[in-house]
Every structure is written in C-alpha cells, then in structure tokens.
Scaffold this motif. Structure first.
Motif, mmCIF file in Angstrom:
data_model
loop_
_atom_site.group_PDB
_atom_site.id
_atom_site.type_symbol
_atom_site.label_atom_id
_atom_site.label_comp_id
_atom_site.label_asym_id
_atom_site.label_seq_id
_atom_site.Cartn_x
_atom_site.Cartn_y
_atom_site.Cartn_z
ATOM 1 N N ASP A 47 36.015 1.513 17.266
ATOM 2 C CA ASP A 47 35.243 0.910 18.257
ATOM 3 C C ASP A 47 35.903 -0.614 18.281
ATOM 4 O O ASP A 47 35.250 -1.514 17.622
ATOM 5 C CB ASP A 47 33.980 0.851 18.171
ATOM 6 C CG ASP A 47 33.267 0.383 19.311
ATOM 7 O OD1 ASP A 47 33.709 -0.034 20.351
ATOM 8 O OD2 ASP A 47 31.785 0.515 19.362
ATOM 9 N N ASP A 48 36.404 -0.817 19.386
ATOM 10 C CA ASP A 48 36.727 -2.483 19.698
ATOM 11 C C ASP A 48 35.854 -3.147 20.582
ATOM 12 O O ASP A 48 36.106 -4.274 20.923
ATOM 13 C CB ASP A 48 38.263 -2.600 20.222
ATOM 14 C CG ASP A 48 38.403 -2.008 21.635
ATOM 15 O OD1 ASP A 48 37.342 -1.301 22.095
ATOM 16 O OD2 ASP A 48 39.452 -1.994 22.239
ATOM 17 N N THR A 65 31.217 5.406 14.073
ATOM 18 C CA THR A 65 32.362 4.578 14.517
ATOM 19 C C THR A 65 32.258 3.400 13.530
ATOM 20 O O THR A 65 31.348 3.051 12.446
ATOM 21 C CB THR A 65 32.051 3.873 16.050
ATOM 22 O OG1 THR A 65 30.766 3.170 15.807
ATOM 23 C CG2 THR A 65 31.900 4.820 17.001
ATOM 24 N N ALA A 66 33.366 2.636 13.424
ATOM 25 C CA ALA A 66 33.686 1.201 12.825
ATOM 26 C C ALA A 66 34.283 0.368 13.578
ATOM 27 O O ALA A 66 35.117 0.882 14.682
ATOM 28 C CB ALA A 66 34.599 1.540 11.606
ATOM 29 N N SER A 67 33.877 -0.565 13.457
ATOM 30 C CA SER A 67 34.334 -1.794 14.329
ATOM 31 C C SER A 67 35.962 -2.213 14.130
ATOM 32 O O SER A 67 36.317 -2.137 13.098
ATOM 33 C CB SER A 67 33.440 -3.194 14.336
ATOM 34 O OG SER A 67 33.584 -3.638 12.841
ATOM 35 N N ALA A 68 36.681 -2.553 15.082
ATOM 36 C CA ALA A 68 38.151 -2.337 15.043
ATOM 37 C C ALA A 68 38.645 -3.615 15.876
ATOM 38 O O ALA A 68 37.995 -4.074 17.057
ATOM 39 C CB ALA A 68 38.687 -1.049 15.101
ATOM 40 N N LEU A 69 40.040 -3.990 15.461
ATOM 41 C CA LEU A 69 40.684 -4.776 16.425
ATOM 42 C C LEU A 69 41.738 -3.841 17.010
ATOM 43 O O LEU A 69 42.361 -3.216 16.376
ATOM 44 C CB LEU A 69 41.120 -6.000 15.742
ATOM 45 C CG LEU A 69 42.365 -6.919 16.262
ATOM 46 C CD1 LEU A 69 41.394 -7.478 17.570
ATOM 47 C CD2 LEU A 69 43.051 -7.748 15.428
ATOM 48 N N PHE A 81 43.183 -1.429 14.117
ATOM 49 C CA PHE A 81 42.944 -2.079 12.481
ATOM 50 C C PHE A 81 41.565 -2.177 12.390
ATOM 51 O O PHE A 81 40.930 -2.938 13.275
ATOM 52 C CB PHE A 81 43.848 -3.216 12.424
ATOM 53 C CG PHE A 81 43.701 -3.607 10.680
ATOM 54 C CD1 PHE A 81 44.216 -3.055 9.795
ATOM 55 C CD2 PHE A 81 42.795 -4.913 10.393
ATOM 56 C CE1 PHE A 81 44.343 -3.329 8.545
ATOM 57 C CE2 PHE A 81 42.723 -5.353 9.083
ATOM 58 C CZ PHE A 81 43.223 -4.511 8.092
ATOM 59 N N SER A 82 41.138 -1.930 11.238
ATOM 60 C CA SER A 82 39.593 -1.977 10.843
ATOM 61 C C SER A 82 39.451 -2.180 9.286
ATOM 62 O O SER A 82 39.778 -1.497 8.464
ATOM 63 C CB SER A 82 38.644 -0.774 11.229
ATOM 64 O OG SER A 82 37.481 -0.925 11.020
ATOM 65 N N VAL A 83 38.945 -3.155 8.923
ATOM 66 C CA VAL A 83 38.299 -3.363 7.569
ATOM 67 C C VAL A 83 37.179 -2.690 7.345
ATOM 68 O O VAL A 83 37.027 -2.249 6.304
ATOM 69 C CB VAL A 83 38.238 -5.130 7.400
ATOM 70 C CG1 VAL A 83 37.562 -5.259 6.001
ATOM 71 C CG2 VAL A 83 39.426 -5.929 7.555
#
Length: 380
Positions: A47-48, A65-69, A81-83
């Motif tokens: 999720d951007d 979801t996981a936050s991402a760029l 990409f997501s840390v």
C-alpha cells in the motif's frame, strides 16, 4: 497448533484494484472465485497510500497490507519496495497459517517475500508467471529487469512447488529459469461482465499502463495516419504511469486533442469496451494480456503484437490482427483496414467472442488452479 480442514490460500500481489494492471485484476477475481468454491482465502498486498482497495471490504477475504514506496516512476517499470512488509508478512503467516502461498509475477516484491519465508515456514509455494520474454524492454528498466530475472526471479522459481504460466511462451521462460513443475493455465474473462454491444461508429480503444513496455508510444505515433484516413474516429486511451505526461504532451503537440480522450481510471471498464469498435495494444512484452481477452469477450476485435502468449489465442484475421512489435506503420494500417471494412470487423468480433466463451472462462480457470493446489499439497 489448531487442526484445520481444507486449504487456506494466501494470494500475494504488489498491486490490487483499483490499480489498473492486468495482474491485479486476475488476483482479485481469483480470490473471489476461490471463496465461491469454499476455500479460505487471504490476500497480502503493498500500500503506497494512494488508493482504497476494493477487496478490503469483502468479508470472506482476510485482507492484509504493508506500507510501501512505488518505484514505477523512477525506474519506468511497475515496481514496489517495502521495509515494513518484512515483518508484516511474517505476522500474516503466523495469524492466517496458509497451507499454500500463491505468488503472482516473478518481479513482484511480495513474490520474493513468499519465496524467502518458504524456507522456514510450513506452506507450499505456487507462483504464477504473468509475463513472457522481457528481451525487448530497453534502457535502465530493461537492464534492471534482466538482472533481477537471472538472480532473484530464479530464486523465486526454485522455491516454487509449482509454476503456473499464463501461456506456453511464459512456460518456456519458467523452464529457462529452472522450474521443474510447470502448467499452462491461461488468463480468462468473466463472460457475463464482458459481452458484445455492437456499435457502428469508428472508435479505437487502448487500455493499459502508460509504459514503454505496453507500446503506447507506437500507438501515439500511428494516430495521425489513422485520423487522416478517418477524421471522424474517436480515440480512447485508458491508463496512467510514468509516460503519462509525455502521452498528454504528444496528444497536444500533434493536434490530436479533439479526437483523443484520456482516462486515468474507469470504475466500470466494461463500459469502455461498449464504446469501442477496435482494440489496440501494441506491446513489447506480455504474458497473455487480460485487456485483450476482455476486448475479445466484448466483441471488439484486437489489433495486438504477436508476442508471448498472444498468438496462442489470436489467429491472424480470424480472431484479431497480429503485428510485429515496434512498428507504428503496421499499427496504423491495421486499424485503418478495420475501420474501412465493417464486414471484416464484424467477423473478427464474432469469432473473438466465441473463442473466449468456449475456452477461457473463470469457471474453467478456477477449477484448474484448485487442481494445482490439490497436487502440491498431496505431493502428486
């Protein structure tokens, strides 16, 4: 650990609708059809912060979801990409406890996560290859994709119990990357959602991300010739992406604004096919483009490049028109011919619809995917 009955399926994709790519549409449809077949379904995506996901409100789907760029605009190819996904994916595995993790696309970040965690987690990994040969992708994005493919994608394939390929061409790619167990299950269409609505006008439709890989630049180059021959034609371009500013600037500088309408997103994409008499997507790299299949189901003859799995479905001048990639003149000639010949257009439209209804429905695809799940869990 609590005993579970039946398979629990975790689908992974970097993108999901309302993002407008074909892979995300396939993943969403698969999730819903698996639920209909009684499977317990989870979905993991990135999720951007730019969208509200359609699946997150479906009560029978466990949505994560996981936050991402989003790096698409930086490298020119669809990429996330997501840390935080490193820990979030581990949490989802612990809570959802999937029997099968089904990754989509050999280039997605979530596919890499699924492969890495398969080393120590108790699930079977299935991976679908949606994209064929990437050899014609040029520039930095092409170099990056080819390097990724020969290293990280190979690792994803090596960890996969089964690789599903959307075309025979994609299967060859999977095997070249070391896949031992492969099966071809082609993309399909909801034939009730996409059905013919014949029009008499001349309307050309493109649907896809505005990236070099999809050939939008070749279509733009072809448009002046098309409109010179058919000044009454309407052009509809649906999509967004790193070439969006260039697309809009070209339309303006070429004097095409009166004939071309652009849409960054459409809620009901079937309505766009209802307006079209010809579909065109002159791609450089594909697996089996979903938009082409939607056009065919809608009775809109496709003008498409003969790459990857496309010739496995489209027979030249029977169910569409096939072109060589990178040739805007061929694009123009094919569209002009179809605009000129209503009888040819009608024949291709009829044949296209019949091919889809007989061979490529969601009921057929879901049954085949569930069969794959059964095979990998029973080690057949």
């Amino acid at each position: 650990m609590e005993q579970r009955s039946g398979n629990r399926i975790l689908l992974c994709s970097d993108y999901l609708p309302p993002s407008d790519g074909g892979v995300e549409q396939v993943v969403q449809k698969l999730a819903l059809h698996l639920v209909d077949e009684g499977c317990e379904v989870g979905v993991f995506t990135l999720d951007d912060g730019a969208r509200d996901f359609e699946l997150q409100d479906v009560p029978d789907v466990s949505f994560h979801t996981a936050s991402a760029l989003d790096l698409t605009d930086i490298i020119g190819l669809q990429s996330m990409f997501s840390v935080s996904a490193l820990s979030e994916f581990r949490r989802v595995l612990r809570e959802f406890q999937p029997d099968i993790v089904h990754a989509h696309n050999r280039f997605f970040y979530t596919s890499v996560l699924a492969a890495v965690y398969s080393i120590c987690a108790d699930y079977k990994l299935v991976t679908t290859l949606h994209l064929g040969d990437i050899g014609m992708i040029s520039g930095f994005g092409g170099v990056a994709a080819k390097t990724f493919e020969q290293t990280i994608s190979r690792f994803v394939i090596s960890r996969s119990e089964q690789v599903i390929c959307v075309s025979a061409a994609a299967e060859l790619i999977a095997q070249s990357l070391g896949a031992n167990r492969t099966v071809v299950i082609r993309n399909v269409v909801d034939i009730n959602e996409f059905s013919p609505n014949s029009i008499n006008g001349k309307s050309l439709l493109y649907i896809g991300r505005f990236v070099h890989n999809n050939g939008i630049q070749d279509l733009l180059t072809a448009l002046p010739s098309i409109l010179d021959s058919h000044p009454d034609a309407e052009i509809h371009l649906v999509g967004s992406g790193p070439l969006e500013e260039e697309v809009l600037a070209t339309i303006e500088s070429s004097g095409l604004s009166d004939s071309v309408t652009t849409y960054d997103y459409v809620d009901d994409i079937s309505e766009m096919y209802d307006r079209a008499s010809v579909f065109c997507r002159p791609s450089y790299s594909e697996g089996l483009p979903l938009t082409m299949l939607e056009a065919m189901a809608s009775g809109v003859p496709p003008v498409v490049t003969a790459i990857a799995g496309v010739p496995e479905v489209v027979t030249d001048y029977e169910t569409g028109v096939l072109l060589e990639p990178g040739n805007p003149d061929e694009v123009a000639q094919a569209v002009i011919e179809l605009f000129d010949d209503a009888e040819l257009r009608a024949r291709l439209a009829k044949n296209s619809r019949e091919y889809i209804t007989e061979n490529l429905t969601w009921e057929q695809r879901t049954e085949k995917v569930i069969e794959v799940y059964s095979q990998v869990t029973t080690n057949v």
